[in-house]
Design a protein around this motif. Structure first.
Motif, PDB file in Angstrom:
ATOM      1  N   SER A  50       0.754  -1.058   0.338  1.00  0.00           N
ATOM      2  CA  SER A  50      -0.209   0.481   0.389  1.00  0.00           C
ATOM      3  C   SER A  50       0.953   1.610   0.076  1.00  0.00           C
ATOM      4  N   SER A 103      -8.438  -7.995  -2.504  1.00  0.00           N
ATOM      5  CA  SER A 103      -7.008  -8.741  -2.744  1.00  0.00           C
ATOM      6  C   SER A 103      -7.620  -9.875  -2.309  1.00  0.00           C
ATOM      7  N   TYR A 160      -7.305   4.003   0.941  1.00  0.00           N
ATOM      8  CA  TYR A 160      -6.276   3.035   0.414  1.00  0.00           C
ATOM      9  C   TYR A 160      -5.298   3.477  -1.452  1.00  0.00           C
ATOM     10  N   GLU A 209      -9.351   2.178  -2.841  1.00  0.00           N
ATOM     11  CA  GLU A 209     -10.549   1.760  -1.730  1.00  0.00           C
ATOM     12  C   GLU A 209     -10.468   2.692  -0.771  1.00  0.00           C
ATOM     13  N   HIS A 210     -12.303   2.652  -0.773  1.00  0.00           N
ATOM     14  CA  HIS A 210     -11.995   3.102   0.009  1.00  0.00           C
ATOM     15  C   HIS A 210     -12.883   3.033   1.993  1.00  0.00           C
ATOM     16  N   LYS A 211     -12.153   3.132   2.845  1.00  0.00           N
ATOM     17  CA  LYS A 211     -12.015   1.735   4.381  1.00  0.00           C
ATOM     18  C   LYS A 211     -12.474   3.022   5.586  1.00  0.00           C
ATOM     19  N   ASN A 212     -13.334   2.189   5.885  1.00  0.00           N
ATOM     20  CA  ASN A 212     -13.295   3.218   7.254  1.00  0.00           C
ATOM     21  C   ASN A 212     -12.951   4.718   7.349  1.00  0.00           C
ATOM     22  N   ASP A 213     -13.345   5.861   6.244  1.00  0.00           N
ATOM     23  CA  ASP A 213     -13.409   6.692   6.067  1.00  0.00           C
ATOM     24  C   ASP A 213     -11.705   7.523   5.713  1.00  0.00           C
ATOM     25  N   LYS A 214     -11.567   6.247   4.710  1.00  0.00           N
ATOM     26  CA  LYS A 214      -9.800   6.887   4.441  1.00  0.00           C
ATOM     27  C   LYS A 214      -9.555   6.037   3.132  1.00  0.00           C
ATOM     28  N   PHE A 220      -9.471  -5.839   1.946  1.00  0.00           N
ATOM     29  CA  PHE A 220     -10.472  -5.440   0.538  1.00  0.00           C
ATOM     30  C   PHE A 220     -10.799  -6.522  -0.436  1.00  0.00           C
ATOM     31  N   LYS A 221     -11.229  -5.690  -1.117  1.00  0.00           N
ATOM     32  CA  LYS A 221     -12.182  -5.927  -1.656  1.00  0.00           C
ATOM     33  C   LYS A 221     -11.231  -6.773  -3.113  1.00  0.00           C
TER      34      LYS A 221
END
Length: 376
Positions: free
Chosen positions: A57, A232, A220, A213-218, A229-230
């Motif tokens: 990442s 992955s 990546y 990807e957008h995860k937990n308001d962040k 992640f989707k």
């Protein structure tokens, strides 16, 4: 040493070697990394002792920005030519005071990030400036900035109207404003595409394998080797590694199992393999032993048969008898009507079978043929 050459003062070492005699092997950092004397300093996309691995990442910008154009008239300051020069002390003092006043006015807006003075003009002091706004990225960030700009307009309008007090129109704040001259104009939202930013940071070689990807308001910026992640890549009993050809799973080998398959999801027990191999070897040995036994028996029988035949020939020779099953030549008469002509009668009469060893008393039974009558 190692292909170095002497220039009269010191050794010129080839790439990969160092030392006064080129005797030391230097670490070659890959993928744009640099050697600092102790280790390879890798770029943001690579890691490892030689910067040989691609990171899973990458940190990218998480905020978006916008600016709101505002014009106000400051009545508590007199205009001077020094204010036109942004390097003058007069301009610096005014800019500091103005910035402090704006911070007080916009204190209730979390997205407020300061002001930028664009121009100072006559008319007391007319200030054209931009209000800088910054907010965490969301997919609706442009709509959010439009709403925030309304808060900016309300704040500056309210501040310029409430500052004037008393009979002399004085104010108790750092600067006084003419509320009638306050204008809030355009809102400029800076376009931000996180996907493009992610691929740009990743570089040309590996950009096609990075995604956002957008995860937990962040946000990546990840590769398929980043778990959770989707996008992955599930490697099960293995480790994902990104190469120039794309991501692939490197399967593990444990004390009890071997793992294989594109997703390392197929495993086999070592004990089972060892057992099957051992059983196969045992079966092969049994087959070889059986073949060896048959071969030995065949050789013995063949040798015994040859011995019996040899003895039989020997006995017949000693007794002056013909060899069993052979023909005896009792005379061969050639009628030489022509040199190359032989009568068949002469041949048949001169060759007679040897029947000395045939038992004339032994009966031979021959089955009588059956006649079957059919009606026409």
């Amino acid at each position: 040493l190692n292909g170095g050459s002497w220039n009269g003062q010191f050794c010129l070492c080839p790439s990969g070697f160092t030392g006064d005699r080129c005797q030391h092997v230097s670490v070659i950092c890959q993928n744009g990394g640099s050697w600092d004397g102790l280790k390879c300093q890798c770029t943001s996309v690579f890691y490892g002792p030689r910067c040989e691995y691609v990171v899973e990442s990458i940190e990218i910008e998480q905020t978006v920005s916008a600016s709101v154009e505002v014009t106000v008239r400051v009545t508590s300051e007199d205009f001077s030519e020094d204010l036109l020069n942004n390097s003058s002390q007069k301009f610096k003092d005014f800019s500091k005071k103005f910035t402090e006043q704006m911070a007080i006015i916009y204190a209730g807006i979390p997205e407020y990030a300061g002001v930028v003075i664009k121009e100072l003009r006559r008319g007391s002091v007319v200030v054209d400036y931009d209000v800088i706004l910054k907010a965490p990225y969301t997919q609706e960030y442009q709509e959010e900035f439009q709403n925030i700009s309304m808060d900016v307009k309300e704040k500056i309008k309210a501040a310029t109207e409430k500052q004037i007090s008393g009979a002399n129109n004085t104010c108790s704040t750092l600067l006084c404003f003419d509320s009638s001259a306050t204008q809030v104009q355009n809102v400029s939202v800076k376009n931000y595409n996180p996907e493009e930013t992610c691929k740009k940071v990743a570089g040309d070689v590996y950009s096609q394998y990075f995604t956002v990807e957008h995860k937990n308001d962040k946000l990546y910026c990840i590769t398929p080797c980043m778990s959770g992640f989707k996008a992955s890549l599930e490697c099960n009993y293995g480790k994902c590694q990104l190469e120039r050809s794309g991501p692939r799973c490197l399967c593990l080998t444990t004390d009890t199992h071997w793992y294989s398959g594109e997703a390392c999801d197929w495993g086999i027990q070592k004990s089972l393999v060892y057992g099957l191999v051992g059983a196969g070897v045992a079966v092969l040995l049994v087959i070889l032993v059986i073949l060896l036994v048959f071969s030995i028996r065949y050789r013995r029988e063949a040798q015994s048969q040859r011995s019996r035949v040899s003895d039989l020939y020997k006995w017949n020779e000693e007794e002056g008898r013909s060899t069993p099953g052979s023909f005896q030549n009792i005379g061969f008469d050639l009628r030489e009507e022509r040199e190359d002509y032989v009568h068949m009668d002469s041949m048949y009469s001169n060759f007679q079978p040897s029947l000395n060893n045939i038992d004339p008393e032994r009966k031979i039974q021959i089955q009588r043929p059956q006649v079957v009558m059919t009606a026409l």
